[in-house]
Scaffold this motif. Sequence first.
Motif, PDB file in Angstrom:
ATOM      1  N   MET A 182      29.245  47.026  37.185  1.00  8.29           N
ATOM      2  CA  MET A 182      28.689  45.358  38.201  1.00  8.29           C
ATOM      3  C   MET A 182      27.628  45.557  36.587  1.00  8.29           C
ATOM      4  SD  MET A 182      26.640  43.162  41.450  1.00  8.29           S
ATOM      5  CE  MET A 182      25.214  44.119  39.966  1.00  8.29           C
ATOM      6  N   ALA A 183      28.064  44.179  36.411  1.00  9.60           N
ATOM      7  CA  ALA A 183      26.715  43.071  35.613  1.00  9.60           C
ATOM      8  C   ALA A 183      26.529  42.047  36.113  1.00  9.60           C
ATOM      9  CB  ALA A 183      27.369  43.186  33.957  1.00  9.60           C
ATOM     10  N   GLY A 184      25.052  41.610  35.335  1.00  4.53           N
ATOM     11  CA  GLY A 184      24.759  40.418  35.336  1.00  4.53           C
ATOM     12  C   GLY A 184      25.493  38.948  35.155  1.00  4.53           C
ATOM     13  N   GLY A 185      25.013  38.540  35.320  1.00  7.58           N
ATOM     14  CA  GLY A 185      26.030  37.444  34.378  1.00  7.58           C
ATOM     15  C   GLY A 185      26.391  35.923  35.358  1.00  7.58           C
ATOM     16  N   ILE A 186      25.336  35.510  36.084  1.00  5.04           N
ATOM     17  CA  ILE A 186      25.640  34.087  36.538  1.00  5.04           C
ATOM     18  C   ILE A 186      24.472  33.082  36.437  1.00  5.04           C
ATOM     19  CG2 ILE A 186      25.871  33.521  39.029  1.00  5.04           C
ATOM     20  CD1 ILE A 186      26.213  35.781  40.463  1.00  5.04           C
ATOM     21  N   THR A 187      25.399  32.033  36.136  1.00  2.14           N
ATOM     22  CA  THR A 187      24.594  31.009  36.318  1.00  2.14           C
ATOM     23  C   THR A 187      23.745  30.403  37.073  1.00  2.14           C
ATOM     24  OG1 THR A 187      26.213  29.426  36.132  1.00  2.14           O
ATOM     25  CG2 THR A 187      26.168  30.319  34.148  1.00  2.14           C
ATOM     26  N   GLU A 188      22.632  29.296  36.394  1.00  6.15           N
ATOM     27  CA  GLU A 188      22.285  29.050  37.867  1.00  6.15           C
ATOM     28  C   GLU A 188      22.536  27.600  38.694  1.00  6.15           C
ATOM     29  OE1 GLU A 188      21.358  29.113  34.463  1.00  6.15           O
ATOM     30  OE2 GLU A 188      18.893  29.773  34.127  1.00  6.15           O
ATOM     31  N   GLY A 217      23.836  24.873  40.343  1.00  9.57           N
ATOM     32  CA  GLY A 217      22.987  23.846  40.279  1.00  9.57           C
ATOM     33  C   GLY A 217      24.044  23.066  39.718  1.00  9.57           C
ATOM     34  N   GLU A 218      24.941  23.787  38.091  1.00  5.67           N
ATOM     35  CA  GLU A 218      24.917  22.965  37.096  1.00  5.67           C
ATOM     36  C   GLU A 218      26.581  23.037  37.088  1.00  5.67           C
ATOM     37  OE1 GLU A 218      23.240  25.268  33.829  1.00  5.67           O
ATOM     38  OE2 GLU A 218      21.074  24.587  34.361  1.00  5.67           O
ATOM     39  N   PRO A 219      27.325  22.480  37.068  1.00  5.32           N
ATOM     40  CA  PRO A 219      28.694  22.428  37.382  1.00  5.32           C
ATOM     41  C   PRO A 219      29.346  23.393  35.743  1.00  5.32           C
ATOM     42  CG  PRO A 219      28.445  20.120  37.262  1.00  5.32           C
ATOM     43  CD  PRO A 219      26.914  21.197  37.160  1.00  5.32           C
ATOM     44  N   TYR A 220      30.939  23.928  36.239  1.00  3.07           N
ATOM     45  CA  TYR A 220      31.268  24.251  34.444  1.00  3.07           C
ATOM     46  C   TYR A 220      32.852  24.030  35.201  1.00  3.07           C
ATOM     47  CZ  TYR A 220      29.953  28.431  36.888  1.00  3.07           C
ATOM     48  OH  TYR A 220      29.943  29.772  37.820  1.00  3.07           O
ATOM     49  N   SER A 221      33.627  24.281  34.060  1.00  2.00           N
ATOM     50  CA  SER A 221      35.197  24.883  34.139  1.00  2.00           C
ATOM     51  C   SER A 221      35.667  26.171  34.485  1.00  2.00           C
ATOM     52  CB  SER A 221      35.070  24.314  32.542  1.00  2.00           C
ATOM     53  OG  SER A 221      35.029  25.114  31.529  1.00  2.00           O
ATOM     54  N   PRO A 222      36.346  25.876  34.978  1.00  2.00           N
ATOM     55  CA  PRO A 222      37.352  27.256  35.322  1.00  2.00           C
ATOM     56  C   PRO A 222      37.601  28.006  34.532  1.00  2.00           C
ATOM     57  CG  PRO A 222      38.342  24.739  36.138  1.00  2.00           C
ATOM     58  CD  PRO A 222      37.445  24.661  35.089  1.00  2.00           C
ATOM     59  N   PHE A 223      37.634  26.978  32.857  1.00  4.76           N
ATOM     60  CA  PHE A 223      37.566  28.488  31.939  1.00  4.76           C
ATOM     61  C   PHE A 223      36.094  29.083  31.736  1.00  4.76           C
ATOM     62  CE2 PHE A 223      37.568  29.347  27.250  1.00  4.76           C
ATOM     63  CZ  PHE A 223      37.457  30.327  26.792  1.00  4.76           C
ATOM     64  N   VAL A 224      35.096  28.267  31.788  1.00  4.23           N
ATOM     65  CA  VAL A 224      34.246  29.340  31.756  1.00  4.23           C
ATOM     66  C   VAL A 224      33.713  30.027  32.850  1.00  4.23           C
ATOM     67  CG1 VAL A 224      31.453  28.542  31.862  1.00  4.23           C
ATOM     68  CG2 VAL A 224      32.796  27.496  30.293  1.00  4.23           C
ATOM     69  N   GLY A 225      34.006  29.435  34.183  1.00  3.46           N
ATOM     70  CA  GLY A 225      33.959  30.217  35.262  1.00  3.46           C
ATOM     71  C   GLY A 225      35.109  31.632  35.287  1.00  3.46           C
ATOM     72  N   ILE A 226      35.698  31.358  33.636  1.00  8.12           N
ATOM     73  CA  ILE A 226      36.848  33.129  33.785  1.00  8.12           C
ATOM     74  C   ILE A 226      35.525  33.466  32.864  1.00  8.12           C
ATOM     75  CG2 ILE A 226      38.657  33.980  32.723  1.00  8.12           C
ATOM     76  CD1 ILE A 226      40.598  31.894  33.437  1.00  8.12           C
ATOM     77  N   VAL A 227      34.538  33.140  32.223  1.00  6.98           N
ATOM     78  CA  VAL A 227      34.618  33.999  30.792  1.00  6.98           C
ATOM     79  C   VAL A 227      32.987  34.826  32.610  1.00  6.98           C
ATOM     80  CG1 VAL A 227      32.445  33.882  29.523  1.00  6.98           C
ATOM     81  CG2 VAL A 227      34.947  32.781  29.245  1.00  6.98           C
ATOM     82  N   TYR A 228      32.555  33.792  33.317  1.00  9.64           N
ATOM     83  CA  TYR A 228      31.140  34.371  33.529  1.00  9.64           C
ATOM     84  C   TYR A 228      31.733  35.419  34.649  1.00  9.64           C
ATOM     85  CZ  TYR A 228      27.874  30.627  32.009  1.00  9.64           C
ATOM     86  OH  TYR A 228      27.188  30.242  31.537  1.00  9.64           O
ATOM     87  N   MET A 229      33.097  35.134  35.326  1.00  8.88           N
ATOM     88  CA  MET A 229      33.583  36.454  36.029  1.00  8.88           C
ATOM     89  C   MET A 229      33.474  37.985  35.535  1.00  8.88           C
ATOM     90  SD  MET A 229      36.322  36.980  38.412  1.00  8.88           S
ATOM     91  CE  MET A 229      35.991  36.091  40.149  1.00  8.88           C
ATOM     92  N   PHE A 230      34.120  37.529  34.378  1.00  6.92           N
ATOM     93  CA  PHE A 230      34.636  38.699  33.421  1.00  6.92           C
ATOM     94  C   PHE A 230      33.253  38.956  32.668  1.00  6.92           C
ATOM     95  CE2 PHE A 230      35.011  41.047  29.247  1.00  6.92           C
ATOM     96  CZ  PHE A 230      36.222  41.567  29.499  1.00  6.92           C
ATOM     97  N   ASN A 231      32.230  38.456  32.797  1.00  5.93           N
ATOM     98  CA  ASN A 231      30.910  39.031  32.685  1.00  5.93           C
ATOM     99  C   ASN A 231      30.150  39.642  33.712  1.00  5.93           C
ATOM    100  OD1 ASN A 231      31.008  38.354  29.977  1.00  5.93           O
ATOM    101  ND2 ASN A 231      29.988  36.637  30.170  1.00  5.93           N
ATOM    102  N   LEU A 232      29.965  38.932  34.262  1.00  2.85           N
ATOM    103  CA  LEU A 232      29.890  39.259  35.927  1.00  2.85           C
ATOM    104  C   LEU A 232      30.243  41.244  35.997  1.00  2.85           C
ATOM    105  CD1 LEU A 232      28.213  39.103  38.771  1.00  2.85           C
ATOM    106  CD2 LEU A 232      30.278  38.550  39.620  1.00  2.85           C
ATOM    107  N   ILE A 233      31.540  41.334  36.212  1.00  2.00           N
ATOM    108  CA  ILE A 233      32.262  42.674  36.648  1.00  2.00           C
ATOM    109  C   ILE A 233      31.687  43.512  35.576  1.00  2.00           C
ATOM    110  CG2 ILE A 233      33.957  43.640  37.151  1.00  2.00           C
ATOM    111  CD1 ILE A 233      35.592  40.704  38.328  1.00  2.00           C
ATOM    112  N   VAL A 234      32.063  43.097  34.396  1.00  2.00           N
ATOM    113  CA  VAL A 234      32.249  44.233  33.052  1.00  2.00           C
ATOM    114  C   VAL A 234      30.711  44.498  32.977  1.00  2.00           C
ATOM    115  CG1 VAL A 234      32.873  44.782  30.741  1.00  2.00           C
ATOM    116  CG2 VAL A 234      34.303  43.170  31.876  1.00  2.00           C
ATOM    117  N   GLY A 235      30.372  45.632  32.823  1.00  2.00           N
ATOM    118  CA  GLY A 235      29.076  45.783  32.326  1.00  2.00           C
ATOM    119  C   GLY A 235      28.402  47.061  33.001  1.00  2.00           C
ATOM    120  N   THR A 236      27.960  48.112  33.462  1.00  2.00           N
ATOM    121  CA  THR A 236      27.592  49.946  33.184  1.00  2.00           C
ATOM    122  C   THR A 236      28.745  50.387  33.968  1.00  2.00           C
ATOM    123  OG1 THR A 236      25.170  48.793  34.579  1.00  2.00           O
ATOM    124  CG2 THR A 236      25.683  51.539  34.278  1.00  2.00           C
ATOM    125  N   GLY A 237      29.381  50.356  34.615  1.00  2.00           N
ATOM    126  CA  GLY A 237      30.428  50.833  35.185  1.00  2.00           C
ATOM    127  C   GLY A 237      31.712  51.187  34.153  1.00  2.00           C
TER     128      GLY A 237
END
Length: 494
Positions: A1-7, A9-29
């Motif tokens: 698991m990796a860090g990678g969540i935006t603060e 209160g700042e809305p973003y598009s679904p595409f950006v959400g995909i990128v953040y989820m990818f960064n969140l999951i892909v990490g040390t594991g």
Amino acid sequence: MAGGITESGEPYSPFVGIVYMFNLIVGTGALTMPKAFATAGWAVSIALITFLGFMSYMTTTFVIEAMAAANAQLRWKRREQEEVEHSDSTSDYSDDDDVVNRGRSEPETKPILSVQRSGGQVDQFDIVERVEMGQMASMFFNKVGVNMFYICIIVYLYGDLAIYAAAVPLSLMEVACGNHSCSAGSVKYNDTDPCWGSVTRLDAYRVFLSLFTVMMGPFTFFNAQKTKYLQILTSLMRWIAFTMMIILALIRINKDHGAGRPPVANLAGVPNLFGVCVYSFMCQHSLPSLITPISDKKRVGTFVFADYVLILGFYALLSFTAIYCFDSSFLHDMYTLNFTDNCDVLDIPVLRYFLGLFPVFTISTNFPIIAVTLRNNWKTLFYRDGGTYPWVVDRVVFPLITLVPPIIVAFCTHNLESLVGITGSYAGTGIQYIIPASLVYFSRRHLEPTVGREAVNKHRSPFRHSFWVWFVWIWAAGCLMFVTANIILTDTKK
């Protein structure tokens, strides 16, 4: 698991959400996955990781459905409170019978939600409020369930901190003590081998761990916040490092220099592979912070599915190139280290140091955040309404019980594969399987008397039949028993 969540209160598009989820999951594991693949065999590994990816996707949809249910529950309670306040404010001017009758009739004739947003009525299941898993547990579980939830989260975060505390000094030790002369090729070192004169590699590791504790530990006593720019920087480094490793391994394999001959199947490596895979798909505990800011959630389920397919393909590509590029006996627990002391693979010193130090920069930025999160969960677990903690307990005791145990574990072992496997197998099973299935099950039971059976949760999981909930529970119980039995058998053989 990796860090990678935006603060929040700042809305973003679904595409950006995909990128953040990818960064969140892909990490040390992901860095520990190649060795686990080589140990368990390529056929078993691809089958297990595909199935566990499917299971993780299922429980992710459970959490999203529970988030929508929690939002509907909060709106209903807010509406009910407004009715009570309205009734109290008019009691001085109405007969008691009128008040009673009006209090009984209004909930039946008025919609549950009358809040307006963007010119239209908000659906009762819109996910507009961030409801963390702890809050959902408090809404849908009884007291025992809530305490079990926090215990599970705390154990998982302890494992996370132990992995981080071991990974950074291990990377620094390998860079400082490894072979950088391009004359010896790939060498398998032992902890007792010398690093600087009479100082062994294990001594160097513990020196770096002490420095890491001194530098990162004080953040546990204060509040730490990620910044958007730091997140962008670490995400960029992650993409560069992973892409480099995949390309370098492919080049070496294409030149017929690949030394890997992985077995088709080795059941002895399955328990540890299971823990690594569960840990590598971990995102459920951070979904509220990830999903809530997405501006358009109409097709959030489709985007989540696409993200899981992308991540599964990425893990397979990274692991397969690794196990065919390197002999399994020379694969490190931290995959980046295979490129720091093997000049046959990478003979550019700057790039070797970059890959060797990559975990140091990315993991170090996450350690204070995880530590503060664990400290706050300890406070919540022991919190009592109306009570406050003494200054010493709040500022000293809780930070110490957060920081000391994982550092002790890191001092005792730097076997990342085992740390990731144990964390994923036990606490990870609870967070990824048991808690999401329980949340969706009890949220459905709580919501039915509130909104009625005819109300449809537009974010409901595709796996809406109760069979899937029971399947996840049974699967999780079976996994825990299998892993425990394997550990006992292994210890008995030793």
